[in-house]
Motif scaffolding. Structure first.
Motif, PDB file in Angstrom:
ATOM      1  N   SER A 221       0.386  -0.600  -0.007  1.00  0.00           N
ATOM      2  CA  SER A 221       0.340   0.358   0.477  1.00  0.00           C
ATOM      3  C   SER A 221       0.618   1.151  -0.299  1.00  0.00           C
ATOM      4  CB  SER A 221      -0.848  -0.082   1.364  1.00  0.00           C
ATOM      5  OG  SER A 221      -0.087   0.325   2.254  1.00  0.00           O
ATOM      6  N   GLU A 222       1.995   1.297   0.595  1.00  0.00           N
ATOM      7  CA  GLU A 222       3.098   2.965   0.907  1.00  0.00           C
ATOM      8  C   GLU A 222       3.659   2.766  -0.830  1.00  0.00           C
ATOM      9  OE1 GLU A 222       5.574   2.363   3.907  1.00  0.00           O
ATOM     10  OE2 GLU A 222       4.271   2.538   5.313  1.00  0.00           O
ATOM     11  N   VAL A 223       4.095   1.436  -1.175  1.00  0.00           N
ATOM     12  CA  VAL A 223       4.818   1.167  -2.063  1.00  0.00           C
ATOM     13  C   VAL A 223       3.691   2.371  -3.618  1.00  0.00           C
ATOM     14  CG1 VAL A 223       5.987  -0.016  -3.859  1.00  0.00           C
ATOM     15  CG2 VAL A 223       6.073  -0.095  -1.682  1.00  0.00           C
ATOM     16  N   ALA A 224       2.553   1.651  -3.359  1.00  0.00           N
ATOM     17  CA  ALA A 224       1.504   2.449  -4.633  1.00  0.00           C
ATOM     18  C   ALA A 224       1.095   3.166  -4.203  1.00  0.00           C
ATOM     19  CB  ALA A 224       0.402   1.180  -4.285  1.00  0.00           C
ATOM     20  N   ALA A 225       1.406   3.887  -3.156  1.00  0.00           N
ATOM     21  CA  ALA A 225       0.947   5.501  -2.489  1.00  0.00           C
ATOM     22  C   ALA A 225       1.945   6.337  -3.071  1.00  0.00           C
ATOM     23  CB  ALA A 225       0.340   6.151  -1.103  1.00  0.00           C
ATOM     24  N   ALA A 226       3.624   5.660  -2.978  1.00  0.00           N
ATOM     25  CA  ALA A 226       4.769   6.384  -2.848  1.00  0.00           C
ATOM     26  C   ALA A 226       4.436   6.138  -5.163  1.00  0.00           C
ATOM     27  CB  ALA A 226       6.122   5.958  -2.822  1.00  0.00           C
ATOM     28  N   GLU A 227       4.704   5.744  -5.234  1.00  0.00           N
ATOM     29  CA  GLU A 227       4.081   5.467  -7.149  1.00  0.00           C
ATOM     30  C   GLU A 227       3.319   6.795  -7.794  1.00  0.00           C
ATOM     31  OE1 GLU A 227       4.136   2.028  -7.900  1.00  0.00           O
ATOM     32  OE2 GLU A 227       5.523   1.226  -7.757  1.00  0.00           O
ATOM     33  N   GLU A 228       1.900   6.535  -6.939  1.00  0.00           N
ATOM     34  CA  GLU A 228       1.172   7.591  -7.597  1.00  0.00           C
ATOM     35  C   GLU A 228       1.780   9.319  -7.138  1.00  0.00           C
ATOM     36  OE1 GLU A 228      -3.446   9.122  -6.061  1.00  0.00           O
ATOM     37  OE2 GLU A 228      -2.214   7.459  -5.105  1.00  0.00           O
ATOM     38  N   ILE A 229       2.056   9.155  -6.548  1.00  0.00           N
ATOM     39  CA  ILE A 229       2.968  10.560  -5.919  1.00  0.00           C
ATOM     40  C   ILE A 229       4.340  10.945  -6.946  1.00  0.00           C
ATOM     41  CG2 ILE A 229       4.558  11.693  -4.758  1.00  0.00           C
ATOM     42  CD1 ILE A 229       3.189  10.604  -2.418  1.00  0.00           C
ATOM     43  N   LEU A 230       5.104  10.331  -7.560  1.00  0.00           N
ATOM     44  CA  LEU A 230       5.810  10.143  -8.283  1.00  0.00           C
ATOM     45  C   LEU A 230       5.450  10.353  -9.873  1.00  0.00           C
ATOM     46  CD1 LEU A 230       8.970   8.043  -6.914  1.00  0.00           C
ATOM     47  CD2 LEU A 230       7.657  10.010  -6.362  1.00  0.00           C
ATOM     48  N   THR A 231       4.374   9.943 -10.090  1.00  0.00           N
ATOM     49  CA  THR A 231       3.318   9.460 -11.230  1.00  0.00           C
ATOM     50  C   THR A 231       3.249  11.408 -11.672  1.00  0.00           C
ATOM     51  OG1 THR A 231       3.948   7.387 -10.895  1.00  0.00           O
ATOM     52  CG2 THR A 231       2.187   9.025 -12.767  1.00  0.00           C
ATOM     53  N   ALA A 232       2.755  11.661 -10.077  1.00  0.00           N
ATOM     54  CA  ALA A 232       2.083  12.959 -10.210  1.00  0.00           C
ATOM     55  C   ALA A 232       3.080  14.040 -10.449  1.00  0.00           C
ATOM     56  CB  ALA A 232       0.495  13.157  -8.702  1.00  0.00           C
ATOM     57  N   SER A 233       4.160  13.474  -9.906  1.00  0.00           N
ATOM     58  CA  SER A 233       5.047  15.260 -10.124  1.00  0.00           C
ATOM     59  C   SER A 233       6.228  14.333 -10.510  1.00  0.00           C
ATOM     60  CB  SER A 233       5.584  15.550  -8.628  1.00  0.00           C
ATOM     61  OG  SER A 233       3.711  15.322  -7.766  1.00  0.00           O
ATOM     62  N   PRO A 234       6.509  13.861 -12.051  1.00  0.00           N
ATOM     63  CA  PRO A 234       7.775  13.575 -12.627  1.00  0.00           C
ATOM     64  C   PRO A 234       9.199  14.360 -12.207  1.00  0.00           C
ATOM     65  CG  PRO A 234       6.339  14.477 -14.207  1.00  0.00           C
ATOM     66  CD  PRO A 234       5.453  14.450 -12.740  1.00  0.00           C
ATOM     67  N   THR A 235       9.225  15.479 -12.500  1.00  0.00           N
ATOM     68  CA  THR A 235       9.722  16.564 -11.985  1.00  0.00           C
ATOM     69  C   THR A 235      10.197  17.112 -10.578  1.00  0.00           C
ATOM     70  OG1 THR A 235       8.807  18.368 -13.191  1.00  0.00           O
ATOM     71  CG2 THR A 235      10.425  16.893 -14.339  1.00  0.00           C
ATOM     72  N   ASP A 236      11.593  17.766 -10.185  1.00  0.00           N
ATOM     73  CA  ASP A 236      10.913  18.839  -9.099  1.00  0.00           C
ATOM     74  C   ASP A 236      10.561  20.385  -8.748  1.00  0.00           C
ATOM     75  OD1 ASP A 236      11.733  16.686  -7.343  1.00  0.00           O
ATOM     76  OD2 ASP A 236      13.793  17.057  -7.724  1.00  0.00           O
ATOM     77  N   THR A 237       9.347  20.464  -9.861  1.00  0.00           N
ATOM     78  CA  THR A 237       8.836  21.367  -9.564  1.00  0.00           C
ATOM     79  C   THR A 237       8.402  22.933  -8.643  1.00  0.00           C
ATOM     80  OG1 THR A 237       6.995  20.605 -10.049  1.00  0.00           O
ATOM     81  CG2 THR A 237       8.272  20.191 -12.052  1.00  0.00           C
ATOM     82  N   GLY A 238       8.208  21.945  -7.505  1.00  0.00           N
ATOM     83  CA  GLY A 238       7.626  22.657  -6.098  1.00  0.00           C
ATOM     84  C   GLY A 238       6.400  22.314  -5.525  1.00  0.00           C
ATOM     85  N   ALA A 239       5.790  22.414  -4.671  1.00  0.00           N
ATOM     86  CA  ALA A 239       4.689  21.704  -3.865  1.00  0.00           C
ATOM     87  C   ALA A 239       3.335  21.754  -5.458  1.00  0.00           C
ATOM     88  CB  ALA A 239       4.855  22.862  -3.254  1.00  0.00           C
ATOM     89  N   LEU A 240       2.946  21.009  -4.944  1.00  0.00           N
ATOM     90  CA  LEU A 240       1.338  20.903  -5.632  1.00  0.00           C
ATOM     91  C   LEU A 240       0.606  19.853  -4.764  1.00  0.00           C
ATOM     92  CD1 LEU A 240       1.685  17.676  -7.143  1.00  0.00           C
ATOM     93  CD2 LEU A 240       3.523  18.590  -8.633  1.00  0.00           C
ATOM     94  N   ALA A 241      -0.424  19.809  -5.539  1.00  0.00           N
ATOM     95  CA  ALA A 241      -1.703  19.242  -4.677  1.00  0.00           C
ATOM     96  C   ALA A 241      -2.202  18.382  -5.548  1.00  0.00           C
ATOM     97  CB  ALA A 241      -2.838  20.081  -4.636  1.00  0.00           C
ATOM     98  N   LEU A 242      -2.467  16.915  -5.113  1.00  0.00           N
ATOM     99  CA  LEU A 242      -2.529  15.776  -6.091  1.00  0.00           C
ATOM    100  C   LEU A 242      -4.704  16.052  -6.636  1.00  0.00           C
ATOM    101  CD1 LEU A 242      -0.529  13.222  -4.377  1.00  0.00           C
ATOM    102  CD2 LEU A 242      -0.233  14.349  -6.140  1.00  0.00           C
ATOM    103  N   PRO A 243      -4.218  15.097  -6.978  1.00  0.00           N
ATOM    104  CA  PRO A 243      -6.044  14.978  -7.733  1.00  0.00           C
ATOM    105  C   PRO A 243      -7.059  14.873  -6.290  1.00  0.00           C
ATOM    106  CG  PRO A 243      -4.243  14.054  -9.709  1.00  0.00           C
ATOM    107  CD  PRO A 243      -3.421  14.709  -8.525  1.00  0.00           C
TER     108      PRO A 243
END
Length: 266
Positions: A221-243
Motif C-alpha cells: 500500500s505504501e509503495v502504491a501511494a509512493a508511485e502515485e506521488i512520483l507519477t503525479a510529480s515527475p520533476t521537482d517543480t515545487g509544491a503541488l496538490a494531487l487530484p
C-alpha cells in the motif's frame, strides 16, 4: 535491481576472523567489525591487526569498524576495504572533529550511548562533513537512564531521528536487539522503530537479518501511494496538490523515492 539504502548492519568481533568471514557472507548490507565491547582487553591488539589485514584489500560487502581507541582509527584509516568508522560513546562534537582529523575523508558514524550524548545529538550530527549517520547505543543508554523497557527509550529515539534529519543525514538505524532467539520480539520492536522514523537495524546474529529486512520493507500500500506521488510529480517543480487533494512538497517526494527504491529489494 539493487539498492544502496542499507537496512541491515551485522556486528562481528574483530578478534575472531572466522566469524568476520562468516558475517561477510551472511547477506547483511554492512558488516561492522567490533574492536570495542566485543573484544577482551588482552585481545585488542590482535583484533586491530587482524582487522587491518582484512581491510588491506577492497571487499564486496561494505565494512565499518567500531573503534575503541585512537590507535584503532589510525590503524584502519585509508585502508581499501574500509567503508566507515563507528565512534562509540560520543558526547561532544569535538570528539568527532578530532577523529575526522585522524582519518580525513573516512565516513564517520557517532554512537550516542548516554544522556549527555542524546542531549548533544544535533551538534554531534552536524559536527563535521564526514559524519554520514548517527545512532543510539541502547544498552549503555538504558543503564545510564535507568530505563527498564523499550517505552522508556522512545523520547531518546525520536530525538536522534529528528537530529539526523535536521543535520541532513539519512534516517538512523535502530540499535541491536539483544535477545537473539526472540525473533517475534525483534519483529515487533522493528515495527515500532519504523513508526518512529528509523530505517533498518543493527544485528548481532545472522538469524536476525531477514526479520529486520522484512520489517523495514514498505508494504504494497505504501509503495502504491509512493508511485502515485512520483507519477503525479515527475520533476521537482515545487509544491503541488494531487487530484485527491493531498499536498506534495520536496520532503514528500524524497520519502516517496526512498519507498520505491526500498521496494526493489523484494
Amino acid at each position: 535491481m539493487t539498492t544502496t539504502i542499507p537496512l541491515t548492519w551485522l556486528y562481528a568481533p574483530g578478534d575472531r576472523p572466522q566469524v568476520v568471514e562468516k558475517a561477510l557472507s551472511a547477506g547483511a548490507d554492512v558488516v561492522i567489525v567490533d574492536l570495542e565491547d566485543a573484544v577482551a582487553p588482552d585481545r585488542k591488539e590482535y583484533a586491530r591487526a587482524a582487522t587491518a589485514e582484512l581491510l588491506a584489500e577492497p571487499l564486496s560487502t561494505p565494512v565499518h569498524v567500531r573503534v575503541a581507541t585512537e590507535s584503532d582509527v589510525v590503524a584502519v584509516a585509508g585502508l581499501p576495504g574500509l567503508a566507515g568508522v563507528r565512534l562509540p560513546k560520543i558526547t561532544q562534537p569535538r570528539q568527532v572533529q578530532h577523529t575526522a582529523e585522524l582519518a580525513p575523508g573516512v565516513p564517520l558514524y557517532p554512537l550516542l550511548e548516554s544522556a549527555l550524548g542524546v542531549e548533544q545529538a544535533y551538534a554531534i550530527a552536524a559536527a563535521h562533513p564526514s559524519v554520514r549517520g548517527i545512532a543510539l547505543g541502547e544498552a549503555d543508554l538504558c543503564a545510564d537512564l535507568g530505563v527498564r523497557n523499550e517505552v522508556g527509550l522512545d523520547w531518546s529515539r525520536s530525538r536522534v531521528v529528528v537530529a539526523a534529519r535536521a543535520a541532513g543525514l539519512a534516517p538512523p538505524a535502530q540499535s541491536v536487539y539483544r535477545h537473539i532467539s526472540d525473533l517475534a520480539g525483534l519483529a515487533a520492536s522493528c515495527a515500532h522503530g519504523r513508526a518512529l522514523g528509523f530505517l533498518g537495524r543493527a544485528a548481532i546474529h545472522p538469524a536476525q537479518l531477514p526479520v529486520i529486512e522484512r520489517a523495514y520493507l514498505p508494504p504494497p500500500s505504501e509503495v502504491a501511494a509512493a508511485e502515485e506521488i512520483l507519477t503525479a510529480s515527475p520533476t521537482d517543480t515545487g509544491a503541488l496538490a494531487l487530484p485527491d487533494g493531498r499536498f506534495v512538497d520536496a520532503a514528500v517526494l524524497e520519502a516517496a523515492r526512498r519507498t520505491v527504491t526500498l521496494s526493489h529489494r523484494r
